[in-house]
Design an enzyme around this catalytic site. Structure first.
Site, PDB file in Angstrom:
ATOM      1  N   SER A 406       0.903  -1.472   0.008  1.00  0.00           N
ATOM      2  CA  SER A 406      -0.191  -0.027  -0.168  1.00  0.00           C
ATOM      3  C   SER A 406       0.765   1.125  -0.060  1.00  0.00           C
ATOM      4  O   SER A 406       0.437   2.269  -0.621  1.00  0.00           O
ATOM      5  CB  SER A 406      -0.739  -0.027   1.236  1.00  0.00           C
ATOM      6  OG  SER A 406      -1.609  -1.003   1.589  1.00  0.00           O
ATOM      7  N   HIS A 427      -1.120  -2.639  -7.332  1.00  0.00           N
ATOM      8  CA  HIS A 427      -1.870  -2.194  -5.929  1.00  0.00           C
ATOM      9  C   HIS A 427      -3.276  -2.342  -6.051  1.00  0.00           C
ATOM     10  O   HIS A 427      -4.062  -1.504  -6.873  1.00  0.00           O
ATOM     11  CB  HIS A 427      -1.515  -0.778  -5.507  1.00  0.00           C
ATOM     12  CG  HIS A 427      -2.144  -0.465  -4.094  1.00  0.00           C
ATOM     13  ND1 HIS A 427      -2.530   1.079  -4.041  1.00  0.00           N
ATOM     14  CD2 HIS A 427      -2.287  -1.019  -3.111  1.00  0.00           C
ATOM     15  CE1 HIS A 427      -3.217   1.171  -2.735  1.00  0.00           C
ATOM     16  NE2 HIS A 427      -2.975  -0.278  -2.250  1.00  0.00           N
ATOM     17  N   GLU A 439      -3.888   0.360  -9.450  1.00  0.00           N
ATOM     18  CA  GLU A 439      -2.769   1.167  -9.395  1.00  0.00           C
ATOM     19  C   GLU A 439      -1.518   0.268  -9.997  1.00  0.00           C
ATOM     20  O   GLU A 439      -0.993  -0.709  -9.221  1.00  0.00           O
ATOM     21  CB  GLU A 439      -2.385   1.903  -8.133  1.00  0.00           C
ATOM     22  CG  GLU A 439      -3.069   3.012  -7.879  1.00  0.00           C
ATOM     23  CD  GLU A 439      -2.702   3.871  -6.571  1.00  0.00           C
ATOM     24  OE1 GLU A 439      -2.448   5.114  -6.699  1.00  0.00           O
ATOM     25  OE2 GLU A 439      -2.525   3.250  -5.666  1.00  0.00           O
ATOM     26  N   ASN A 477      -3.409   6.613  -1.887  1.00  0.00           N
ATOM     27  CA  ASN A 477      -3.276   6.631  -0.602  1.00  0.00           C
ATOM     28  C   ASN A 477      -2.427   7.723  -0.170  1.00  0.00           C
ATOM     29  O   ASN A 477      -2.596   8.142   1.218  1.00  0.00           O
ATOM     30  CB  ASN A 477      -2.372   5.269  -0.048  1.00  0.00           C
ATOM     31  CG  ASN A 477      -3.392   4.218  -0.133  1.00  0.00           C
ATOM     32  OD1 ASN A 477      -4.654   4.275   0.198  1.00  0.00           O
ATOM     33  ND2 ASN A 477      -2.768   3.135   0.304  1.00  0.00           N
TER      34      ASN A 477
HETATM   35  P1  NAI Z   1      -3.511  -9.690   6.010  1.00  0.00           P
HETATM   36  O1  NAI Z   1      -2.890  -9.707   7.315  1.00  0.00           O
HETATM   37  O2  NAI Z   1      -5.046  -9.859   6.047  1.00  0.00           O
HETATM   38  O3  NAI Z   1      -2.929 -10.833   5.041  1.00  0.00           O
HETATM   39  C1  NAI Z   1      -1.705 -11.094   4.991  1.00  0.00           C
HETATM   40  C2  NAI Z   1      -1.397 -12.707   4.728  1.00  0.00           C
HETATM   41  O4  NAI Z   1      -0.138 -12.893   4.301  1.00  0.00           O
HETATM   42  C3  NAI Z   1      -1.798 -13.630   5.858  1.00  0.00           C
HETATM   43  O5  NAI Z   1      -2.641 -14.342   5.382  1.00  0.00           O
HETATM   44  C4  NAI Z   1      -0.307 -14.255   6.294  1.00  0.00           C
HETATM   45  O6  NAI Z   1      -0.560 -15.435   6.644  1.00  0.00           O
HETATM   46  C5  NAI Z   1       0.289 -14.183   5.025  1.00  0.00           C
HETATM   47  N1  NAI Z   1       1.760 -14.141   4.977  1.00  0.00           N
HETATM   48  C6  NAI Z   1       2.504 -13.373   5.892  1.00  0.00           C
HETATM   49  N2  NAI Z   1       3.769 -13.649   5.737  1.00  0.00           N
HETATM   50  C7  NAI Z   1       3.935 -14.630   4.577  1.00  0.00           C
HETATM   51  C8  NAI Z   1       4.849 -15.240   4.175  1.00  0.00           C
HETATM   52  N3  NAI Z   1       6.226 -14.851   4.303  1.00  0.00           N
HETATM   53  N4  NAI Z   1       4.642 -16.047   3.069  1.00  0.00           N
HETATM   54  C9  NAI Z   1       3.381 -16.223   2.730  1.00  0.00           C
HETATM   55  N5  NAI Z   1       2.398 -15.610   3.342  1.00  0.00           N
HETATM   56  C10 NAI Z   1       2.538 -14.901   4.280  1.00  0.00           C
HETATM   57  O7  NAI Z   1      -2.955  -8.487   5.253  1.00  0.00           O
HETATM   58  P2  NAI Z   1      -3.947  -7.749   3.966  1.00  0.00           P
HETATM   59  O8  NAI Z   1      -4.833  -6.786   4.387  1.00  0.00           O
HETATM   60  O9  NAI Z   1      -4.310  -8.739   3.097  1.00  0.00           O
HETATM   61  O10 NAI Z   1      -2.479  -7.047   3.307  1.00  0.00           O
HETATM   62  C11 NAI Z   1      -1.809  -7.515   2.415  1.00  0.00           C
HETATM   63  C12 NAI Z   1      -0.804  -6.633   1.652  1.00  0.00           C
HETATM   64  O11 NAI Z   1      -1.907  -5.866   0.963  1.00  0.00           O
HETATM   65  C13 NAI Z   1      -0.178  -5.400   2.488  1.00  0.00           C
HETATM   66  O12 NAI Z   1       1.084  -5.208   1.868  1.00  0.00           O
HETATM   67  C14 NAI Z   1      -1.090  -4.468   2.529  1.00  0.00           C
HETATM   68  O13 NAI Z   1      -0.313  -3.029   2.656  1.00  0.00           O
HETATM   69  C15 NAI Z   1      -1.584  -4.497   1.157  1.00  0.00           C
HETATM   70  N6  NAI Z   1      -3.011  -3.947   1.056  1.00  0.00           N
HETATM   71  C16 NAI Z   1      -3.975  -4.032   1.926  1.00  0.00           C
HETATM   72  C17 NAI Z   1      -5.347  -3.287   1.678  1.00  0.00           C
HETATM   73  C18 NAI Z   1      -6.250  -3.581   2.568  1.00  0.00           C
HETATM   74  O14 NAI Z   1      -7.409  -2.833   2.663  1.00  0.00           O
HETATM   75  N7  NAI Z   1      -6.312  -4.391   3.463  1.00  0.00           N
HETATM   76  C19 NAI Z   1      -5.469  -2.343   0.456  1.00  0.00           C
HETATM   77  C20 NAI Z   1      -4.369  -2.467  -0.683  1.00  0.00           C
HETATM   78  C21 NAI Z   1      -3.119  -3.076  -0.324  1.00  0.00           C
END
Ligand code: NAI
Ligand code: 3HC
Length: 698
Positions: A406, A427, A439, A477
């Site tokens: 993000s 993104h 994006e 963002n």
């Molecule tokens: P989340 O915490 O819901 O999911 C992250 C997932 O990654 C978890 O299921 C975890 O088990 C897995 N994970 C962590 N380390 C890992 C690894 N080394 N290998 C494999 N899997 C691994 O987080 P979320 O919200 O899905 O965010 C993920 C990314 O997307 C972040 O970079 C965030 O900034 C970005 N993002 C989030 C948005 C949102 O609204 N939540 C919107 C746009 C981007």
């Protein structure tokens, strides 16, 4: 005869074939050609006229590029009346999309035949206007008021089968439009079918138009065109004659044509199409995209995987361990269940997608052959670098390595691999299988064909893809962080989060910023604030801590049942959380701030000024290519009201000079936050607008 309409005689039938690619828009040449064709058919003694379109469609509507320019004769309403009043039998044969003025020409014809794949509709309200060539008068006469109101206020495309049932079409036959049209006209002539003018049918029975008007206005969140269209349909029932109804339709049409909302919506129409056309990608072939992998199946990874599966891609989802993989699979299945419930996929497709197209993995070896990887792990540079180092080891040469980060620096992520040219930011927005924005974040060394593949993926997933450069938060963002901060300052100074939300939904946003924070999770903003403080904030920046206190109490918004609002299970929306005002009042007291009143108008003005100022910096620094790229980002990713066109279109409409004056006034109280964007100052000095800049930049 105009070149846009070809004239041909087949026995007693005069055939008028439209040839105005790409969509046979009813521009001046087409209108002149149709009028001349009808006149020639009448003077040559033809018995009937067939109108059809060559290429991909019948007329897709008036030529939108002519809007706002001086009208040229014949106008579309006059042309439709001329067609309808012809003594010859006029038949239209429809294929593709007969929309807006296109359907109005068809409704002025005496009979309508279509191929089964044809779609009809009156989508004018999406352009901020209403059907202005008799559509609001003729459609209720053939389909009834209820169906006409539905089609006109929603602008939805109606399939040929439904249109036949509604009486909009007389017949549906498979085949070439010219062939089926000619056969139908001949049959009508042979059977002595009468000339049949919709405008001569009796006025339809009225409904309770006042309550329809109120309901439509409410649903449109301030959008005027659908509600005004209701009044025009009302005239079809209540005007003394058909012609009086046409006159009323014209008045209402012109009111809307002269409105700011029309400017905003037309800007959105063209910008949506222009945004992903990058001059540097002309002739650049994207790389293959048969299979993709997603790393991390949390909120975002599961959504991205769902979108890819629904677009027909094979997906390998890699998680940390079996338990996390099972949870991720459950999330994806949940998303697909939603698609199944809404009828978007069948049970058989659901089974194939979950059992065959999706592969769960915990070992990087499974990624050795994928074409593109999207990383969606925790927002932590250390974790991201570990993942990209590993991807660099296992992925095949030429595989694209993308991050869904993000805010983090994509150049830094790329630098930890041996192939920075293959690294890009993709993104997505939450929920990724629903939100339209993507994006495409181009890092310093990203190869052009990798950028092209990013856009190709966006197209495959039916996203609106916007090119962004690398900076903290990219386009969306970064701008969000600024206008959100402006809102926080107003809260410190005396506005409540609830008043701010109300003022902004009044402006047309789907949700106010504090309700959005509750939806996204307050922990996200908390993490960003902690990171920024750790990196060292400028001492002149106004910081606030009441939101941190809310988080420290375990209140993360909707997911914990409490944030700015309190959410009761089973109820939609929340009610203001009284603890929030206590925290805010305590912080104001500690900072020695005497709260003052804000009007809703001031809130909107300040919030928008912050948004526009940061957006101008984003364009000025080349993070966004053009003002319209920012507009589309805010429209498709941040709930900005489409009828206002986007923040920079809005700024052009309200006037850049006034806006800059406001920013300078705000700067008297907080010169650090309100630093005018150099681009904004330049445009004001030159007397130019953001739209001028759009036109100057390809
Ligand atoms: P989340 O915490 O819901 O999911 C992250 C997932 O990654 C978890 O299921 C975890 O088990 C897995 N994970 C962590 N380390 C890992 C690894 N080394 N290998 C494999 N899997 C691994 O987080 P979320 O919200 O899905 O965010 C993920 C990314 O997307 C972040 O970079 C965030 O900034 C970005 N993002 C989030 C948005 C949102 O609204 N939540 C919107 C746009 C981007
Ligand atoms: N006028 C001028 N240009 C138009 C146009 C129109 N009505 N409709 C489409 N175009 C242009 C697009 O801008 C695009 O140009 P580009 O290639 O330079 O970007 C090109 O035609 C192809 O359009 P799409 O990329 O959108 O092609 P699709 O195949 O995806 O979609 C479509 C085709 C469904 C017809 C879609 O273009 C569309 O919805 N068009 C608008 C239809 C419409 O709103 N009609 C009503 C017009 S208002 C009216 O008729 C007023 C009357 O009541 C008086």
């Amino acid at each position: 005869m105009s070149e846009a309409i070809r004239y041909e005689r087949v026995g007693d039938i005069a055939v008028l074939a439209a040839d105005n690619p790409p969509v046979n828009a009813l521009g001046l040449a087409v209108r002149q050609g149709l009028q001349a064709g009808i006149e020639r058919a009448e003077s040559e003694g033809a018995k009937a006229v067939l109108i059809y379109g060559t290429g991909r469609t019948y007329f897709a509507g008036a030529d939108i590029r002519e809007f706002g320019k001086p009208p040229q004769e014949p106008g579309l309403p006059d042309l439709c009346n001329r067609i309808e009043s012809s003594p010859l039998i006029v038949v239209s044969a429809l294929h593709g999309t007969a929309l807006g003025g296109g359907l109005e020409v068809a409704l002025s014809s005496h009979y309508r035949i279509a191929v089964p794949s044809a779609k009809v509709g009156l989508p004018e309200v999406h352009l901020g206007i209403l059907p202005g060539a008799g559509g609001t008068q003729r459609l209720p006469r053939v389909a009834g008021v209820e169906a006409a109101l539905d089609m006109i206020t929603t602008g939805r495309h109606v399939g040929a089968g439904e249109a036949l049932k509604l009486g909009v079409l007389d017949r549906v036959v498979d085949g070439d439009p010219r062939d089926i049209g000619l056969a139908y006209v001949q049959e009508l002539l042979d059977s002595g079918a009468p000339r049949r003018a919709v405008g001569e049918l009796p006025a339809p029975a009225p409904v309770d138009f006042d309550s329809v008007y109120d309901a439509v206005l409410k649903k449109g969140r301030g959008q005027q065109s659908p509600a005004t269209a209701v009044r025009s349909v009302q005239a079809a029932c209540e005007a003394a004659t058909f012609q009086d109804g046409i006159i009323r339709e014209r008045e209402l049409f012109m009111d809307l044509m002269n409105s700011d909302q029309r400017l905003g919506l037309i800007h959105a129409f063209f910008s949506e199409r222009a945004v992903s056309k990058l001059p540097e990608l002309k002739g650049v072939e994207p790389r293959p995209l048969a299979s993709i992998s997603v790393i991390g199946g949390g909120t975002m990874g599961a959504g991205i995987a769902t979108a890819a599966l629904l677009a027909g891609l094979n997906v390998t989802l890699l998680e940390m361990n079996d338990a996390a993989a099972a949870a991720a699979k459950g999330r994806i299945e949940g998303n697909l269940q939603g698609a199944l419930k809404r009828g978007k996929i069948s049970q058989a497709q659901f089974d194939t997608l979950t059992n065959q197209s999706l592969t769960m993995a915990t070992d990087y070896a499974a990624l050795s052959d994928v074409d593109l990887v999207v990383e969606a792990v925790f927002e932590d540079m250390g974790v991201k670098k570990q993942v990209f180092t590993k991807l660099d080891e296992v992925c095949k040469p030429g595989a694209i390595l993308a991050s869904n980060t993000s805010y983090l620096d994509v150049d830094e992520i790329a630098a930890c691999t041996s192939r920075p040219q293959d690294v890009i930011g993709l993104h997505f927005f939450s929920p990724a299988h629903v939100m339209k924005l993507l994006e495409v974040v181009v890092a310093e060394k990203t190869a052009l064909d990798v950028v092209a593949t990013g856009f190709a993926l966006g197209k495959l997933l039916k996203k609106i893809s916007v090119r962004a450069g690398v900076c903290d938060g990219f386009i969306g963002n970064r701008i969000l962080a600024t206008y959100r901060t402006a809102a926080d300052h107003m809260v410190l100074d005396g506005a409540s989060p609830f008043q701010i939300d109300k003022a902004l939904t009044g402006f047309g946003f789907a949700m106010g910023p504090y309700a959005v924070s509750d939806l996204a999770g307050l922990d996200i903003g908390w993490a960003v604030r902690k990171r920024k403080r750790a990196e060292g904030m400028d001492p002149r920046a106004r910081d606030s801590s009441y939101a941190d206190k809310l988080c420290e109490g375990g209140n993360f918004g909707q997911k914990t049942g409490k944030g700015y609002y309190v959410y009761e299970a089973g109820k939609r929306g929340g009610t203001p959380n009284p603890e929030v005002m206590q925290l805010i009042e305590a912080e104001r007291a500690a900072k020695g701030i005497t709260p003052r009143d804000f009007s809703d108008e001031e809130i909107v003005r300040k919030y928008m000024a912050a948004m526009v100022n940061e957006a101008a910096k984003v364009v000025g620094e080349g993070i966004a290519r053009r003002p319209l790229d920012v507009d589309m980002t805010l429209l498709f990713g941040y709930g900005f009201p489409r009828y206002r066109g986007g923040p920079l279109k809005w700024a052009d409409i309200v006037g850049l000079s006034d806006l800059l004056d406001d920013i300078k006034t705000y700067a008297q109280d907080d010169a650090y936050f309100w630093q005018p964007a150099p681009l904004l100052e330049q445009l004001v000095a030159d007397g130019r607008s953001f739209d001028d800049l759009n036109k100057e930049t390809a």
